[in-house]
Motif scaffolding. Structure first.
Motif, PDB file in Angstrom:
ATOM      1  N   GLU A  51       0.421  -1.801  -0.299  1.00  0.00           N
ATOM      2  CA  GLU A  51       0.004  -0.019   0.750  1.00  0.00           C
ATOM      3  C   GLU A  51       1.092   1.478  -0.309  1.00  0.00           C
ATOM      4  O   GLU A  51       0.629   2.178  -0.052  1.00  0.00           O
ATOM      5  N   ILE A  86       5.168   2.751  -4.946  1.00  0.00           N
ATOM      6  CA  ILE A  86       3.970   4.089  -6.248  1.00  0.00           C
ATOM      7  C   ILE A  86       4.134   3.101  -7.479  1.00  0.00           C
ATOM      8  O   ILE A  86       4.795   2.256  -7.842  1.00  0.00           O
ATOM      9  N   LEU A 104       2.689   3.897 -10.175  1.00  0.00           N
ATOM     10  CA  LEU A 104       1.129   4.299 -11.453  1.00  0.00           C
ATOM     11  C   LEU A 104       1.755   4.823 -13.135  1.00  0.00           C
ATOM     12  O   LEU A 104       2.984   4.446 -13.476  1.00  0.00           O
ATOM     13  N   LYS A 151      -4.546  -1.073 -14.775  1.00  0.00           N
ATOM     14  CA  LYS A 151      -4.460   0.066 -14.316  1.00  0.00           C
ATOM     15  C   LYS A 151      -3.783   1.230 -15.603  1.00  0.00           C
ATOM     16  O   LYS A 151      -3.960   2.277 -16.132  1.00  0.00           O
ATOM     17  N   THR A 206       7.620   3.472 -10.592  1.00  0.00           N
ATOM     18  CA  THR A 206       7.261   3.296  -9.883  1.00  0.00           C
ATOM     19  C   THR A 206       8.280   2.911  -9.000  1.00  0.00           C
ATOM     20  O   THR A 206       9.480   3.299  -9.454  1.00  0.00           O
ATOM     21  N   ALA A 241       1.228  13.324  -8.741  1.00  0.00           N
ATOM     22  CA  ALA A 241       1.118  12.311  -8.951  1.00  0.00           C
ATOM     23  C   ALA A 241       1.303  11.519  -7.490  1.00  0.00           C
ATOM     24  O   ALA A 241       0.477  10.825  -7.150  1.00  0.00           O
ATOM     25  N   ALA A 275      -0.212  10.296  -4.469  1.00  0.00           N
ATOM     26  CA  ALA A 275       0.293   8.794  -4.142  1.00  0.00           C
ATOM     27  C   ALA A 275       0.900   7.934  -2.252  1.00  0.00           C
ATOM     28  O   ALA A 275       0.914   6.739  -2.472  1.00  0.00           O
ATOM     29  N   LYS A 279       2.699  11.944   1.894  1.00  0.00           N
ATOM     30  CA  LYS A 279       2.672  13.306   1.028  1.00  0.00           C
ATOM     31  C   LYS A 279       3.700  13.534   1.096  1.00  0.00           C
ATOM     32  O   LYS A 279       4.739  13.453   0.964  1.00  0.00           O
TER      33      LYS A 279
END
Length: 259
Positions: free
Chosen positions: A41, A44, A46, A132, A157, A188, A192, A196
């Motif tokens: 979780e 990264i 994306l 994704k 990633t 982005a 994620a 933050k």
């Protein structure tokens, strides 16, 4: 992150970069902190749509049956369902297929078979058809929009490192395009992260063969290298070898870009 900082970074990288015989790309590296890479979780992974970010057009392979056979011809290669058995039996051929293509688009109702046949090689390479990225599609899908989307898609990633990297555009592009891509990637990634901006450590922007410019929340930093002492001694064999290696590296990069 303030766009003014990205603007300053792009201009500074251009300023300190030597002119090369090929169109270099701007690359961003974002260093992270205080995240647990063992926790899925907090990793990264994306897929981001950017403007003209890549050096080469990605090669795409479709894994489908007769329902999508005709539509899938827009891709570079189509592997039909009745061909799956060949790749299941021959791992060498499967490895060749995995190395030859950047993305694999799969017909959604075939995913169990695709996972069983191709997963052992595509999985470790990070090339399994990914929802994704829009690469798992129903039989009603049109393939042209998927192909168009994948042209400018960049995967960001962490993998197993506390850093994410991405190309954000060619040197020939206007600053505005590079800055917009930088902003997209930063926004982005920060969105994620579990905490933050508190997980952001630093970032570096560079061209393919240029020095890096450090990007921080307060602005940019030019990290100067320590000057070497000038010596009157003759050039050693080791130094000559180093220069030859540098020239070979530059030529290899140029050839890759030309391809």
């Amino acid at each position: 992150m303030d766009k003014k900082i990205f603007t300053e970074a792009v201009k500074k990288v251009r300023e300190i970069s030597k002119k090369r015989k090929f169109d270099q790309t701007f690359d961003i590296s974002i260093n992270l902190k205080q995240i647990n890479l063992k926790n899925p979780e907090e990793n990264i992974d994306l897929f981001l749509q950017l403007n003209d970010p890549k050096i080469k057009t990605p090669k795409i392979c479709a894994l489908v049956d007769k329902d999508l056979a005709t539509k899938a011809k827009v891709f570079d290669k189509v592997v039909m369902r009745d061909e799956f058995i060949k790749y299941k039996k021959d791992k060498t051929e499967l490895k060749k297929l995995a190395s030859a293509y950047d993305y694999f688009v799969a017909q959604s109702n075939l995913m169990p078979e695709i996972a069983a046949t191709f997963g052992r090689v595509l999985g470790p390479k990070g090339k399994m058809p990914n929802p994704k990225a829009g690469c798992v599609v129903p039989v009603t899908s049109e393939m042209e929009p998927i192909k168009a989307r994948l042209q400018n898609l960049v995967r960001v990633t962490t993998k197993d490192q506390m850093v994410v990297k991405a190309p954000v555009g060619y040197e020939r592009l206007d600053d505005e395009v590079i800055i917009e891509n930088l902003s997209t990637v930063f926004s982005a990634v920060l969105a994620a992260l579990p905490n933050k901006i508190h997980n952001f450590k630093s970032a570096y922007l560079k061209l393919t063969m240029s020095p890096s410019v450090k990007i921080t929340e307060k602005g940019i930093v030019i990290e100067e290298k320590k000057k070497e002492k000038v010596s009157n001694a003759p050039v050693t064999k080791e130094k000559k070898v180093e220069k030859k290696v540098e020239k070979k590296v530059e030529k290899k990069v140029e050839k890759k870009v030309e391809k």
